[in-house]
Design a protein around this motif. Structure first.
Motif, mmCIF file in Angstrom:
data_model
loop_
_atom_site.group_PDB
_atom_site.id
_atom_site.type_symbol
_atom_site.label_atom_id
_atom_site.label_comp_id
_atom_site.label_asym_id
_atom_site.label_seq_id
_atom_site.Cartn_x
_atom_site.Cartn_y
_atom_site.Cartn_z
ATOM 1 N N ALA A 167 -6.769 0.366 -10.268
ATOM 2 C CA ALA A 167 -6.520 0.462 -8.826
ATOM 3 C C ALA A 167 -5.038 0.428 -8.493
ATOM 4 C CB ALA A 167 -7.233 -0.676 -8.111
ATOM 5 N N LYS A 168 -4.182 0.704 -9.460
ATOM 6 C CA LYS A 168 -2.736 0.634 -9.241
ATOM 7 C C LYS A 168 -2.278 1.638 -8.183
ATOM 8 C CE LYS A 168 1.630 1.259 -11.635
ATOM 9 N NZ LYS A 168 2.267 1.629 -12.889
ATOM 10 N N LYS A 169 -2.840 2.811 -8.196
ATOM 11 C CA LYS A 169 -2.434 3.880 -7.294
ATOM 12 C C LYS A 169 -3.413 3.980 -6.123
ATOM 13 C CE LYS A 169 -1.441 8.824 -7.504
ATOM 14 N NZ LYS A 169 -1.475 9.993 -8.385
ATOM 15 N N CYS A 170 -2.882 4.055 -4.909
ATOM 16 C CA CYS A 170 -3.724 4.204 -3.722
ATOM 17 C C CYS A 170 -4.483 5.530 -3.796
ATOM 18 C CB CYS A 170 -2.868 4.165 -2.459
ATOM 19 S SG CYS A 170 -3.804 4.518 -0.943
ATOM 20 N N HIS A 171 -5.781 5.474 -3.572
ATOM 21 C CA HIS A 171 -6.609 6.677 -3.643
ATOM 22 C C HIS A 171 -6.368 7.622 -2.468
ATOM 23 C CE1 HIS A 171 -8.958 3.910 -1.143
ATOM 24 N NE2 HIS A 171 -9.471 4.977 -0.592
ATOM 25 N N SER A 172 -5.707 7.137 -1.430
ATOM 26 C CA SER A 172 -5.481 7.950 -0.244
ATOM 27 C C SER A 172 -4.088 8.609 -0.227
ATOM 28 C CB SER A 172 -5.658 7.094 1.010
ATOM 29 O OG SER A 172 -5.526 7.864 2.168
ATOM 30 N N CYS A 173 -3.045 7.797 -0.400
ATOM 31 C CA CYS A 173 -1.680 8.341 -0.280
ATOM 32 C C CYS A 173 -0.905 8.374 -1.606
ATOM 33 C CB CYS A 173 -0.883 7.546 0.752
ATOM 34 S SG CYS A 173 -0.429 5.874 0.224
ATOM 35 N N THR A 232 2.066 3.389 -5.247
ATOM 36 C CA THR A 232 1.847 2.500 -6.387
ATOM 37 C C THR A 232 2.525 1.150 -6.208
ATOM 38 O OG1 THR A 232 3.767 3.425 -7.547
ATOM 39 C CG2 THR A 232 1.607 4.395 -8.040
ATOM 40 N N ARG A 233 3.157 0.935 -5.067
ATOM 41 C CA ARG A 233 3.893 -0.310 -4.845
ATOM 42 C C ARG A 233 3.011 -1.375 -4.205
ATOM 43 N NH1 ARG A 233 9.504 2.238 -2.563
ATOM 44 N NH2 ARG A 233 10.032 3.292 -4.499
ATOM 45 N N LEU A 234 3.307 -2.627 -4.557
ATOM 46 C CA LEU A 234 2.611 -3.777 -3.991
ATOM 47 C C LEU A 234 3.642 -4.771 -3.483
ATOM 48 C CD1 LEU A 234 -0.078 -4.325 -6.766
ATOM 49 C CD2 LEU A 234 -0.431 -3.314 -4.531
ATOM 50 N N GLY A 235 3.303 -5.524 -2.435
ATOM 51 C CA GLY A 235 4.212 -6.521 -1.885
ATOM 52 C C GLY A 235 5.186 -5.930 -0.894
#
Length: 55
Positions: A10-16, A19-22
């Motif tokens: 789930a590292k990469k957003c399925h919509s946009c 790959t960043r978190l925080g």
């Protein structure tokens, strides 16, 4: 080790594709029941671990 493989799933957003978190970019939360990945674009994915599906 299962937690690490879930992160990469789930590292990469399925919509946009983010790959960043925080820092307002998104979040990744692991609990005993499963995990949730939220993105700044509003997309969200929530999954239960296999052993918790029948409870």
């Amino acid at each position: 080790m299962q937690n690490i493989s879930l992160y990469f799933t789930a590292k990469k957003c399925h919509s946009c594709g983010n790959t960043r978190l925080g820092n307002g970019e998104g979040s990744f939360k692991i609990t005993e029941e499963g995990f949730t990945r939220n993105c700044k674009c509003g997309a969200s994915i929530q999954t239960c671990f296999a052993e918790n599906r029948n409870q």
